[in-house]
Write a protein that holds these residues in place. Structure first.
Motif, PDB file in Angstrom:
ATOM      1  N   SER A 278       0.833  -1.206   0.000  1.00  0.00           N
ATOM      2  CA  SER A 278       0.000   0.000   0.000  1.00  0.00           C
ATOM      3  C   SER A 278       0.869   1.258   0.000  1.00  0.00           C
ATOM      4  N   GLN A 279       1.992   1.212   0.705  1.00  0.00           N
ATOM      5  CA  GLN A 279       2.880   2.376   0.739  1.00  0.00           C
ATOM      6  C   GLN A 279       3.512   2.636  -0.623  1.00  0.00           C
ATOM      7  N   GLU A 280       3.905   1.577  -1.334  1.00  0.00           N
ATOM      8  CA  GLU A 280       4.478   1.737  -2.665  1.00  0.00           C
ATOM      9  C   GLU A 280       3.406   2.131  -3.684  1.00  0.00           C
ATOM     10  N   GLN A 281       2.199   1.624  -3.527  1.00  0.00           N
ATOM     11  CA  GLN A 281       1.110   2.019  -4.407  1.00  0.00           C
ATOM     12  C   GLN A 281       0.821   3.520  -4.230  1.00  0.00           C
ATOM     13  N   TRP A 282       0.872   3.988  -3.003  1.00  0.00           N
ATOM     14  CA  TRP A 282       0.672   5.409  -2.737  1.00  0.00           C
ATOM     15  C   TRP A 282       1.834   6.238  -3.289  1.00  0.00           C
ATOM     16  N   ARG A 283       3.036   5.741  -3.158  1.00  0.00           N
ATOM     17  CA  ARG A 283       4.221   6.506  -3.557  1.00  0.00           C
ATOM     18  C   ARG A 283       4.401   6.571  -5.066  1.00  0.00           C
ATOM     19  N   LEU A 284       4.077   5.478  -5.762  1.00  0.00           N
ATOM     20  CA  LEU A 284       4.447   5.375  -7.171  1.00  0.00           C
ATOM     21  C   LEU A 284       3.302   5.596  -8.162  1.00  0.00           C
ATOM     22  N   LEU A 285       2.060   5.405  -7.744  1.00  0.00           N
ATOM     23  CA  LEU A 285       0.950   5.574  -8.680  1.00  0.00           C
ATOM     24  C   LEU A 285       0.514   7.045  -8.745  1.00  0.00           C
ATOM     25  N   PRO A 286      -0.068   7.473  -9.883  1.00  0.00           N
ATOM     26  CA  PRO A 286      -0.508   8.870 -10.015  1.00  0.00           C
ATOM     27  C   PRO A 286      -1.577   9.225  -8.985  1.00  0.00           C
TER      28      PRO A 286
END
Length: 352
Positions: free
Chosen positions: A286-294
């Motif tokens: 979830s942290q990477e999805q928040w960091r990397l997705l628009p």
């Protein structure tokens, strides 16, 4: 008469000794008073217990993200090590082939009496033969030079592959240690939460669930009443519809930390699998999805977008429209539909 006086005297001595001993006993008793009883801890209210349990599961979710990230990195490094190992084998075969060709050239020179081709051409008495072979001599010298340069380059590449493989192996071991530490942390927090719940009577556990539902309802009501949903007109793309259909088809399956399906999921495992089914790979946690997705403003939100929760981005769900999300809540719960505003929203991201 003497016997009576002796008895009286003996009695007097005993009484005197008793009187003398009494102050000492009193001093001894006062010198070692009994410790005061420990203060009674006030019993926690059920709401306090609910908040403590919720906090423990939140900490477990953070540790789960750390575990998932370490696992993803370990998979990447394992794949890189395998690829590098194949390149090392291929490079070594290439070097062996080049060495064989160099050896063949050396043996040919030996068969010619140990003289290089150039010397043999110079010593010939036939001018035409000299002219005919001069071009071939030049080509042969270039081929030999190219052969040695290629051999050197292949050996340098082989050294690089070996070094890279060693570096990736070190990273792999480091991520395995991180996984082990995160696994310990997750189990510790979940066990503590379960222990708190187990100490409650059945009636209290039922009330605890109602308190949890009431807190979510209050948060969702306040979120909807803020007018956040007014003007939302975005329609799901075909890819987003497929992702939503996949996610909602998982309703009822249990939450299991680190799980990516098909029988169980954690929160980011569900969103990743849903978008993978739509042909769009996204990060694992979830942290990477928040960091990397628009990032997308809430007023522009549409079905298929992912809503990220809490300041540490430790939870995520998929928006399905009408103010609702589908998500995998926490251990002990199943994939379900919930109010999108029932938790503290950090922001929205869009995979497509």
């Amino acid at each position: 008469m003497n016997r009576r006086r002796h008895a009286i005297a003996t009695l007097g001595v005993v009484c005197a000794l008793t009187v003398l001993a009494s102050p000492a006993l009193t001093l001894q008793a006062s010198a070692a008073p009994l410790p005061p009883p420990p203060p009674t801890q006030p019993k926690k209210t059920l709401e306090e217990v609910r908040q403590e349990i919720d906090g423990l599961y939140r900490q477990a979710a953070v540790a789960t993200d750390a575990y998932n990230l370490a696992e993803e990195k370990a998979k990447e490094q394992s794949g890189e090590i395998v690829k590098l190992a194949r390149m090392v084998v291929s490079g070594q075969k290439r070097i062996d082939d080049l060495k064989a060709r160099a050896g063949a050239a050396a043996r040919a020179q030996y068969r010619n009496g140990g003289l290089p081709d150039g010397a043999q051409f110079v010593l010939t008495n036939d001018p035409q033969l000299f002219l005919d072979n001069a071009g071939r001599l030049k080509e042969g010298q270039k081929a030999t030079s190219d052969l040695l340069a290629e051999l050197t380059a292949e050996q340098e590449l082989l050294t690089t592959y070996t070094t890279d493989a060693s570096v990736n192996w070190t990273k792999l071991e480091d991520n395995r240690l991180k996984q082990a530490a995160a696994r310990k942390e997750i189990n510790s927090k979940i066990d503590a939460a379960k222990k708190l719940e187990s100490q409650l009577a059945a009636e209290e556990r039922a009330r605890l669930l109602r308190l949890e539902e009431q807190a979510q309802y209050r948060a969702q009501t306040a979120w909807v009443n803020s007018g956040v949903l007014k003007g939302l007109t975005g329609k799901a793309t075909p890819e987003a519809r497929r992702a939503v259909e996949f996610a909602t088809a998982q309703i009822g399956k249990p939450y299991v930390w680190g799980a990516e399906g098909p029988g169980s999921y954690d929160c980011s495992g569900l969103t990743q699998s849903a978008w993978a089914s739509a042909g769009r790979p996204i990060p694992r946690t979830s942290q990477e999805q928040w960091r990397l997705l628009p990032h997308v403003d809430i007023k522009d939100m549409r079905p298929g977008d992912l809503i990220v929760y809490f300041k540490d981005a430790s939870h995520i769900g998929m928006y399905v429209g009408n103010g609702a999300i589908v998500h995998a809540p926490r251990p002990g719960r199943n994939v379900t539909i919930a109010g999108a505003g029932s938790m503290e929203i950090l922001g929205v991201v869009r995979p497509s």
